[in-house]
Design an enzyme around this catalytic site. Structure first.
Site, short mmCIF file in Angstrom:
data_model
loop_
_atom_site.label_atom_id
_atom_site.label_comp_id
_atom_site.label_asym_id
_atom_site.label_seq_id
_atom_site.Cartn_x
_atom_site.Cartn_y
_atom_site.Cartn_z
N GLY A 190 0.82 -1.21 0.00
CA GLY A 190 0.00 0.00 0.00
C GLY A 190 0.86 1.25 0.00
O GLY A 190 1.68 1.46 -0.89
N GLY A 200 14.19 7.55 -36.62
CA GLY A 200 13.71 8.29 -35.45
C GLY A 200 14.54 7.98 -34.22
O GLY A 200 14.71 8.83 -33.34
#
Lengths: 69, 472
Positions: free
Chosen positions: B141, B365
């Protein structure tokens, strides 16, 4: 049993081992050709190899190239 | 101020110390005799100290897994926030050791608010001071997102990171999985990219945290001349043959550095180390994996590394051998355009000195993305056999000259293709043209590479980017 799978779409350019060969971690099993590159497929285990592709085949990402027992 | 014995409990007390005692863990992390508490030792579930690693001042904090499994309550969270205040004020790295089940259930929303304050402190400190997390036990968490907000996450063999544990996963989705398979070293090193470094023991994890804190906290300067390495032997003779770039990266550094994310997106290598004594970040395409192509995961991994180095003023060295962006439906649908754009953005934004070396080829690219001149590279070098082009010459003439090729008799087609490719390379792909255009500054002898790169970094104006390091 360890499975060796294709990381990317490629042509099978050369198969360097035969079914039943003993291979060790780091041996080159097959050379793929993709993106103008010759890309060796390396064994990541020791054992007896079974090759699942033939020269000239096209493999897709995730396709089984070999198993090592 | 009290000075604590780093080996607390081992000699003084009769009972062996609990290995989960924050003082034991922090004591192992810090130089002997350097540890000073900056928060009280209490039942809050966390404590913080200042100290040194290899003489470099740092702040560190640790969950106290002996109290409610290290769960984070308002008091413990305030201790962590205080540790951040001190680290930012003193401009020193901060290291967090995590072993915590997350927010304290009993405190309800109060603990959620407190955990949120920790996240806010971390984010405010992002890009200001280096933040390193070591996850030594289960971190669930809030205790999972804490490390995730920091610059570098180290996971020891017993470390587990997940939002919700196996029990909740099973009750919600029906998936049956153990803690290690859900959030242990295997998934986080290979699949999720949550963790930068995995170690076999907790002691190794703390050692790696020390090395990284030193690299980022004490960067040093390039001193004198550096030894040369002849890199030409590291490239295969056949230009199409793949090879492992890691020996090249190690050769460039004084000693092998620390590779971040070695198993996630392995087609690009991101390593922190030293050149001539100065901390540098190396980014290198690895032709051994995916042919060295850039894809969405590798672009994202490299972008985060570039932004981290830029934020802390760590100069970058970019080794380019890239055939292009990886084509495919999977990549396009995976967002290779959006995620690839992160790398363009990261380099174009960077103000730190950054040197590019084209070792073999830079196409399309991906050439632009790998810290090209246009994106603001400080210096662009190439080895003599390098090729810079939109695509390989043969592939290019197959498109540009497809009518000529189709018109030629079949038996002559191959020869024509080769001749056209050679002509094309002279016009469009050759290094000379790239040098004429100024997109490559200099063609470099592989045996003089280290010295030249070190010189450029030594002479460049030091700078760092004024931005945080969002976990891209």
């Amino acid at each position: 049993m360890a499975e060796v799978r294709a990381e990317m779409v490629a042509n099978v350019w050369k198969v360097l081992v035969a079914n039943g060969d003993e291979v060790t971690d780091g041996d080159t099993l097959v050379i793929l050709e993709s993106m103008k590159m010759e890309i060796p497929v390396i064994a990541e285990d020791d054992g007896v190899v079974t090759i699942k592709v033939a020269e000239g085949d096209v493999v897709q990402e995730g396709d089984l190239i070999a198993t090592i027992d | 101020m009290t000075v604590l014995d780093n080996r607390v409990g081992t000699e003084a007390a009769e009972e062996p110390a609990d290995p989960r005692d924050p003082l034991v863990r922090l004591g192992q992390l810090l130089d002997d005799g350097s540890m000073r508490p900056i928060t009280p030792q209490d039942k809050s579930g966390a404590m913080a100290v200042s100290g040194r690693v290899e003489g470099v001042p740092v702040v560190a904090f640790c969950s106290d897994a002996r109290v409610q499994g290290g769960a984070m309550g308002s008091e413990g969270c305030e201790h962590i926030v205080h540790a951040y205040d001190v680290a930012v004020r003193e401009r020193v790295p901060i290291i967090g050791l995590w072993h915590s089940g997350g927010a304290r259930l009993a405190e309800g929303v109060e603990s959620l608010h407190a955990v949120g304050r920790v996240f806010a402190a971390m984010t405010k400190a992002s890009g200001v001071v280096p933040q390193i997390s070591v996850v030594v036990g289960a971190a669930a968490g809030g205790a999972a997102y804490g490390p995730a907000l920091t610059d570098i996450v180290i996971l020891s063999d017993n470390g587990r990171i997940f939002v919700t544990g196996p029990d909740v996963v099973r009750s919600v989705t029906g998936e049956d999985i153990d803690m290690a398979s859900l959030g242990g070293p295997e998934p986080h090193s290979k699949r999720s990219g949550v963790v930068h470094v995995v170690t076999k023991t907790e002691a190794d994890a703390l050692l790696k945290a020390r090395e990284l804190a030193c690299l980022l906290g004490h960067q040093g300067r390039v001193r004198g001349s550096v030894d040369e390495v002849d890199f030409s032997t590291l490239l295969p003779e056949n230009p199409r043959r793949a090879y492992d770039v890691k020996p090249m990266v190690s050769g460039l550094l004084d000693e092998p550095g620390i590779e971040l994310h070695p198993k996630w997106a392995p087609n690009i290598v991101t390593t922190l180390g030293r050149l001539g004594g100065r901390t540098v970040g190396v980014i290198a395409n690895n032709p051994m994996r995916l042919g060295g192509c850039l894809d969405s995961a590798s672009a994202e991994k490299a972008a985060r590394f570039v932004r981290m180095c830029d934020a802390f003023g760590v100069p970058l060295i970019v080794l380019v051998d890239v055939p292009g962006y990886l084509p495919g439906v999977g990549q396009e649908h995976d967002g290779v355009v959006r995620r690839g754009a992160k790398l363009l953005h990261a380099f174009a934004e960077a103000s730190v000195p950054r040197v590019t070396l084209v070792t073999r080829k830079a196409y399309g690219g991906a050439y632009i993305a790998m810290n090209s001149r246009a994106l603001g590279a400080t210096r662009v070098f190439a080895w003599p056999t390098a090729v810079v082009a939109v695509m390989g010459a043969v592939a290019a003439v197959r498109i540009l000259k497809r009518r000529d090729l189709a018109a030629a008799p079949e038996e002559e087609r191959h020869a024509l293709e080769e001749r056209l490719a050679e002509e094309h390379e002279k016009v469009a792909g050759g290094l000379e043209r790239a040098v004429d255009l100024g997109v490559i500054d200099e063609v470099l002898d592989p045996a003089k590479t280290r010295g030249m790169i070190a010189k450029v970094i030594a002479q460049a104006t030091p700078a760092r980017g004024a931005h945080g390091n969002i976990p891209l």
